[in-house]
Design a protein around this motif. Structure first.
Motif, mmCIF file in Angstrom:
data_model
loop_
_atom_site.group_PDB
_atom_site.id
_atom_site.type_symbol
_atom_site.label_atom_id
_atom_site.label_comp_id
_atom_site.label_asym_id
_atom_site.label_seq_id
_atom_site.Cartn_x
_atom_site.Cartn_y
_atom_site.Cartn_z
ATOM 1 N N UNK A 1 0.832 -1.202 0.000
ATOM 2 C CA UNK A 1 0.000 0.000 0.000
ATOM 3 C C UNK A 1 0.869 1.255 0.000
ATOM 4 N N UNK A 2 0.390 2.265 -0.729
ATOM 5 C CA UNK A 2 1.121 3.534 -0.750
ATOM 6 C C UNK A 2 1.054 4.187 0.617
ATOM 7 N N UNK A 3 2.117 4.809 1.023
ATOM 8 C CA UNK A 3 2.145 5.486 2.310
ATOM 9 C C UNK A 3 3.560 5.812 2.707
ATOM 10 N N UNK A 4 3.742 6.133 3.984
ATOM 11 C CA UNK A 4 5.055 6.496 4.497
ATOM 12 C C UNK A 4 5.437 5.577 5.645
ATOM 13 N N UNK A 5 6.732 5.442 5.847
ATOM 14 C CA UNK A 5 7.224 4.711 7.008
ATOM 15 C C UNK A 5 7.047 5.567 8.266
ATOM 16 N N UNK A 6 7.247 4.952 9.430
ATOM 17 C CA UNK A 6 7.166 5.689 10.687
ATOM 18 C C UNK A 6 8.143 6.864 10.699
ATOM 19 N N UNK A 7 9.364 6.615 10.267
ATOM 20 C CA UNK A 7 10.379 7.663 10.285
ATOM 21 C C UNK A 7 9.990 8.828 9.376
ATOM 22 N N UNK A 8 9.466 8.500 8.178
ATOM 23 C CA UNK A 8 9.054 9.554 7.254
ATOM 24 C C UNK A 8 7.862 10.330 7.806
ATOM 25 N N UNK A 9 6.906 9.603 8.404
ATOM 26 C CA UNK A 9 5.729 10.268 8.959
ATOM 27 C C UNK A 9 6.110 11.202 10.109
ATOM 28 N N UNK A 10 6.995 10.738 10.969
ATOM 29 C CA UNK A 10 7.459 11.555 12.082
ATOM 30 C C UNK A 10 8.156 12.815 11.570
ATOM 31 N N UNK A 11 8.956 12.656 10.527
ATOM 32 C CA UNK A 11 9.647 13.808 9.955
ATOM 33 C C UNK A 11 8.648 14.811 9.378
ATOM 34 N N UNK A 12 7.621 14.315 8.657
ATOM 35 C CA UNK A 12 6.637 15.211 8.048
ATOM 36 C C UNK A 12 5.883 16.011 9.111
ATOM 37 N N UNK A 13 5.423 15.347 10.157
ATOM 38 C CA UNK A 13 4.727 16.068 11.223
ATOM 39 C C UNK A 13 5.666 17.049 11.925
ATOM 40 N N UNK A 14 6.932 16.661 12.070
ATOM 41 C CA UNK A 14 7.892 17.560 12.694
ATOM 42 C C UNK A 14 8.079 18.846 11.918
ATOM 43 N N UNK A 15 8.170 18.740 10.587
ATOM 44 C CA UNK A 15 8.317 19.943 9.762
ATOM 45 C C UNK A 15 7.089 20.842 9.880
ATOM 46 N N UNK A 16 5.890 20.238 9.918
ATOM 47 C CA UNK A 16 4.681 21.036 10.047
ATOM 48 C C UNK A 16 4.642 21.772 11.386
ATOM 49 N N UNK A 17 5.042 21.088 12.454
ATOM 50 C CA UNK A 17 5.026 21.720 13.775
ATOM 51 C C UNK A 17 6.082 22.809 13.902
ATOM 52 N N UNK A 18 7.150 22.721 13.114
ATOM 53 C CA UNK A 18 8.188 23.754 13.159
ATOM 54 C C UNK A 18 7.911 24.886 12.179
ATOM 55 N N UNK A 19 6.773 24.829 11.481
ATOM 56 C CA UNK A 19 6.437 25.876 10.530
ATOM 57 C C UNK A 19 5.944 27.128 11.231
ATOM 58 N N UNK A 20 5.031 27.811 10.587
ATOM 59 C CA UNK A 20 4.481 29.032 11.172
ATOM 60 C C UNK A 20 3.735 28.707 12.457
ATOM 61 N N UNK A 21 3.483 29.741 13.258
ATOM 62 C CA UNK A 21 2.750 29.546 14.512
ATOM 63 C C UNK A 21 1.373 28.945 14.244
ATOM 64 N N UNK A 22 0.694 29.464 13.227
ATOM 65 C CA UNK A 22 -0.638 28.967 12.891
ATOM 66 C C UNK A 22 -0.591 27.511 12.450
ATOM 67 N N UNK A 23 0.331 27.188 11.518
ATOM 68 C CA UNK A 23 0.422 25.822 11.014
ATOM 69 C C UNK A 23 0.853 24.860 12.108
ATOM 70 N N UNK A 24 1.830 25.259 12.926
ATOM 71 C CA UNK A 24 2.276 24.409 14.026
ATOM 72 C C UNK A 24 1.149 24.137 15.020
#
Length: 369
Positions: free
Chosen positions: A304-327
């Protein structure tokens, strides 16, 4: 009026001939007649520009003959450029006719000199685009890290979208622009199309941010000397976002292919992207299962298409480190998912608990630095 419509209906055939081997029999006189037809079609565009019903009639007649060419009323105004570009790229054009074509482009006749001379840079840009689109390149991680060729492609695409935006009066013309964009992007290999769209959205988003911060004006890095304004960029970005979000499979492939840092930047600039991107990450997270033997989260189905745990953790991490609103939105989404999954406090029971704990730990360390 019927005679005018019948003449306009011949434009697709004229453009098709200009790209074919039939031009090998053209001499300077035939070339002059073809260019005169191009100027005549441009004159019709200018004449009927403020008459919506006639614009609609002309657009329908253009599409009736060969709908695959994606021609509409706005293309009438660029007919000399479209014709000139087709002939410049056609190696079958005899040397004498080619010299005549170059002379007409460089030294346009009489009162039309100013208008015609402005078409030469446009021809050069589109000629360059046809070469640049074939070049390889890696995915951009930010606007600064994008290779020059990709930035040039993105700027060329934005120039054309701005031209289309200025021409649109009728809903059918907006639909025609969307069809044109889809046709152009779907001719490219999918990874290349994703890179071009991402770079174009970055240019628009960062151009809007700089103007809102008081840095409006002209930017020397822009192809036409200016970036998208906060208002003008929205209309140009709309078709690009519609192309991405109009097909879930395409949007999923776009998000899998591009790096998390770039996607977080795009989500920060475009609220239309942030919610679908979070929903997609949620879907991918739900495909993970905890393997107690390995002590980590793994995909429940490898095919199935998707991401590994490491990739998913990285993606959420980038979003949380974005702008105040996005984080804030990202952390709120993780907390809601954690609560819906049982609100566990220990690792290994809910992927959302583990993701939220890791993200919060990372942010805490960042704050302490």
């Amino acid at each position: 009026m019927e005679a005018v419509l019948a003449q306009v209906e011949q434009l697709p055939a004229l453009l098709a001939v200009s790209r074919s081997a039939l031009v090998r029999d053209w001499d300077a006189q035939i070339l002059d007649r073809a260019l005169e037809w191009g100027r005549y079609f441009q004159h019709l565009h200018d004449r009927f520009l403020t008459r919506p019903r006639l614009r609609e009639a002309l657009g329908r007649r253009l599409r009736r003959g060969q709908p695959s060419l994606l021609l509409g009323f706005p293309q009438l105004g660029r007919c000399p450029q479209l014709l000139g570009l087709a002939l410049l790229e056609n190696r079958a054009l005899p040397p004498a006719a080619c010299r005549r074509l170059l002379l007409c482009l460089l030294q346009p006749p009489g009162v039309e000199a100013d208008a015609e001379s402005r078409s030469l840079p446009l021809l050069a840009r589109r000629k360059a685009a046809s070469r640049l689109l074939a070049l390889p390149g890696g995915p951009p991680r930010s606007l600064e890290g994008t290779e020059p060729q990709l930035q040039a492609e993105a700027q060329l695409l934005l120039v054309r979208l701005r031209e289309e935006e200025q021409e649109i009066v009728l809903a059918s013309e907006a639909e025609g622009r969307q069809r044109w964009l889809s046709g152009v992007l779907e001719q490219l290999p999918q990874p290349r199309a994703f890179r071009v769209v991402a770079a174009a959205l970055l240019l628009l988003g960062q151009g809007s941010s700089s103007e809102q911060a008081g840095g409006g004006g002209r930017d020397g890095n822009s192809l036409d000397g200016n970036q998208a304004s906060a208002t003008g960029g929205e209309g140009v970005a709309g078709p690009l976002l519609s192309w991405l979000l109009g097909n879930l499979e395409r949007f999923s492939a776009f998000c899998r292919f591009l790096p998390g840092s770039l996607l977080a930047s795009l989500a920060g600039h475009y609220s239309q992207l942030s919610r679908p991107y979070l929903d997609l990450l949620t879907t991918w997270g739900s495909l993970l299962l905890y393997d107690p033997l390995q002590g980590r989260w793994v995909k429940s189905c490898l095919d199935k298409a998707g991401l590994s745990w490491e990739e998913l953790r990285e993606r959420f991490g980038y979003l949380c480190r974005g702008s105040v609103l996005l984080g804030g939105q990202t952390q709120a989404a993780l907390k809601l998912l954690k609560a819906q999954d049982g609100d566990f406090k220990v690792c290994g029971l809910s992927v959302w608990t583990d993701l939220l704990m890791e993200v919060e730990e990372y942010l805490r360390k960042e704050d302490e630095r």
